[in-house]
Scaffold this motif. Structure first.
Motif, PDB file in Angstrom:
ATOM      1  N   LYS A   1     -17.490 120.393   1.664  1.00  0.00           N
ATOM      2  CA  LYS A   1     -17.946 120.726   3.024  1.00  0.00           C
ATOM      3  C   LYS A   1     -18.339 122.191   3.208  1.00  0.00           C
ATOM      4  CE  LYS A   1     -15.289 117.187   5.447  1.00  0.00           C
ATOM      5  NZ  LYS A   1     -13.949 117.047   6.038  1.00  0.00           N
TER       6      LYS A   1
ATOM      7  N   GLU B   1     -22.818 120.131  -2.908  1.00  0.00           N
ATOM      8  CA  GLU B   1     -23.142 119.403  -1.678  1.00  0.00           C
ATOM      9  C   GLU B   1     -23.192 117.895  -1.951  1.00  0.00           C
ATOM     10  OE1 GLU B   1     -26.918 120.413   0.116  1.00  0.00           O
ATOM     11  OE2 GLU B   1     -26.156 119.822   2.086  1.00  0.00           O
TER      12      GLU B   1
ATOM     13  N   GLU C   1     -12.323 120.153   0.184  1.00  0.00           N
ATOM     14  CA  GLU C   1     -13.139 120.635   1.307  1.00  0.00           C
ATOM     15  C   GLU C   1     -13.975 121.851   0.937  1.00  0.00           C
ATOM     16  OE1 GLU C   1     -10.139 119.400   1.609  1.00  0.00           O
ATOM     17  OE2 GLU C   1     -10.461 117.835   3.099  1.00  0.00           O
TER      18      GLU C   1
ATOM     19  N   LEU D   1     -24.539 122.373   3.850  1.00  0.00           N
ATOM     20  CA  LEU D   1     -23.101 122.497   4.125  1.00  0.00           C
ATOM     21  C   LEU D   1     -22.793 123.886   4.691  1.00  0.00           C
ATOM     22  CD1 LEU D   1     -22.777 124.081   1.378  1.00  0.00           C
ATOM     23  CD2 LEU D   1     -21.837 122.009   0.436  1.00  0.00           C
ATOM     24  N   LYS D   2     -21.557 124.096   5.112  1.00  0.00           N
ATOM     25  CA  LYS D   2     -21.175 125.373   5.724  1.00  0.00           C
ATOM     26  C   LYS D   2     -21.046 126.440   4.651  1.00  0.00           C
ATOM     27  CE  LYS D   2     -20.281 123.160   9.616  1.00  0.00           C
ATOM     28  NZ  LYS D   2     -21.092 123.313  10.832  1.00  0.00           N
TER      29      LYS D   2
ATOM     30  N   ILE E   1     -15.410 124.343   8.748  1.00  0.00           N
ATOM     31  CA  ILE E   1     -15.231 123.107   7.979  1.00  0.00           C
ATOM     32  C   ILE E   1     -14.566 122.025   8.817  1.00  0.00           C
ATOM     33  CG2 ILE E   1     -13.820 122.125   6.122  1.00  0.00           C
ATOM     34  CD1 ILE E   1     -14.537 124.552   4.425  1.00  0.00           C
ATOM     35  N   HIS E   2     -13.634 122.452   9.668  1.00  0.00           N
ATOM     36  CA  HIS E   2     -12.872 121.470  10.437  1.00  0.00           C
ATOM     37  C   HIS E   2     -13.446 121.214  11.821  1.00  0.00           C
ATOM     38  CE1 HIS E   2      -9.818 121.299   7.405  1.00  0.00           C
ATOM     39  NE2 HIS E   2      -9.777 122.615   7.362  1.00  0.00           N
TER      40      HIS E   2
END
Lengths: 208, 208
Positions: A170, A165, A146, A187-188, B205-206
């Motif tokens: 993520k 990415e 993740e 992405l974050k 992320i979640h």
């Protein structure tokens, strides 16, 4: 999970978590919003407002159950997921994070690190294997971790971020001096800025 | 200096500084509050309000002079003082800061580091001499540096902080996992929390 909380509140939750965890470790069972506020340097009304966002664990006149509230915040943040994380760039900072940083506490499990230096690749640091960056794609395969922690030289930031990415990572915890922005990757991202707190301290030291 | 600005604004100034410095490096001469706001993810009205606190460098309809505003913020923060700093605890993190962190940019000049490890004491890292911690008092003498960067083990945080306070150090940039609080020491402190941003990232992320 499933609760929707404003991003300003989310940004304050880690601080609540930190304080509640410490209180719990000290054996404190229950705390009033007033005492928690004093402890954290906030107002009682701000605390009540924040915590009401997700159900409000305080009972009027009884305060908050420290352990329950801490666990609830951990749930909201997802700290019990222990999502997989990799670290890219095993220089001094990367090494310091691998050796000393408590990833588990923040909801992650560090599974591998990547670098190019011959002496570093193939070694283990604090039980974490270091692989050559060329093997990143085959390591990740169809089951991407993740999170990637980015501790590469600034000049490599954007290229590495878009490579991550593409692999399906993520989120990026970015320690380089080059901020990642929405136009760089989608992405974050959390850009870590040591400098901001030191500049603030610079002001405070010279203030009086 | 001599200007009094609220602490909330002060905490935002390093971010303004960072963005303005980057714009200046890109050759941008003038920017509207609207564009600066978009760049920084704030509202134009918040920016005008913040910058009005210390004189307001924008002219209605002309925007801000990037270089002038950046320099003014640097002055307010005291970034041109290059105050002396020492670093205590040359582990991986201490070493990473000595090697990679730009102290000058944040208003400081790193002059020495201290540790106890035989292989480290007596060496130079990135031109910074490492002395034995037992020589701290004689090194500081009657002319204490303004800042100490604390990268010692958590258990040593409070004891070392009060030792530094007695020596006349004015501020501590605390990287240990043990927060320094007003009841521990009365000098200026910035506790650095990596974890907060990672916990926030865990949520993001979640989230979806």
């Amino acid at each position: 999970m499933g609760k929707k909380v404003s991003s300003a509140v989310i940004r304050r939750l880690p601080r609540y978590y930190r304080y509640l965890d410490e209180l719990h470790a000290k054996g404190v069972v229950r705390i009033s919003s007033g005492s928690l506020a004093a402890e954290m340097g906030l107002t009682a009304s701000q605390i009540r407002q924040d915590l009401n966002c997700f159900g409000g664990f305080g009972q009027q006149g009884y305060g908050y159950n420290v352990e329950k509230l801490r666990n609830e915040i951990a749930d909201i943040l997802g700290l019990k997921n222990y999502s997989r994380a990799i670290l890219i760039g095993v220089g001094n900072l990367g090494r310091a994070l691998i050796n000393n940083f408590n990833f588990n506490r923040c909801g992650f499990q560090l599974i591998a690190a990547f670098d190019v230096a011959p002496g570093t690749v193939g070694s283990k640091i604090n039980n974490i294997p270091v692989y050559h960056i060329d093997t990143l794609e085959s390591f990740v395969g169809s089951d991407p971790p993740e999170l990637a922690v980015l501790t590469v030289p600034s000049a490599d930031t954007v290229e590495m971020a878009s490579r991550l990415e593409k692999l399906g990572i993520k989120g990026i915890w970015n320690f380089t001096n080059r901020d990642l922005r929405p136009e760089d990757v989608s992405l974050k991202v959390e850009n870590v800025h040591f400098d901001d707190s030191l500049m603030t301290l610079c002001y405070m030291i010279h203030e009086t």
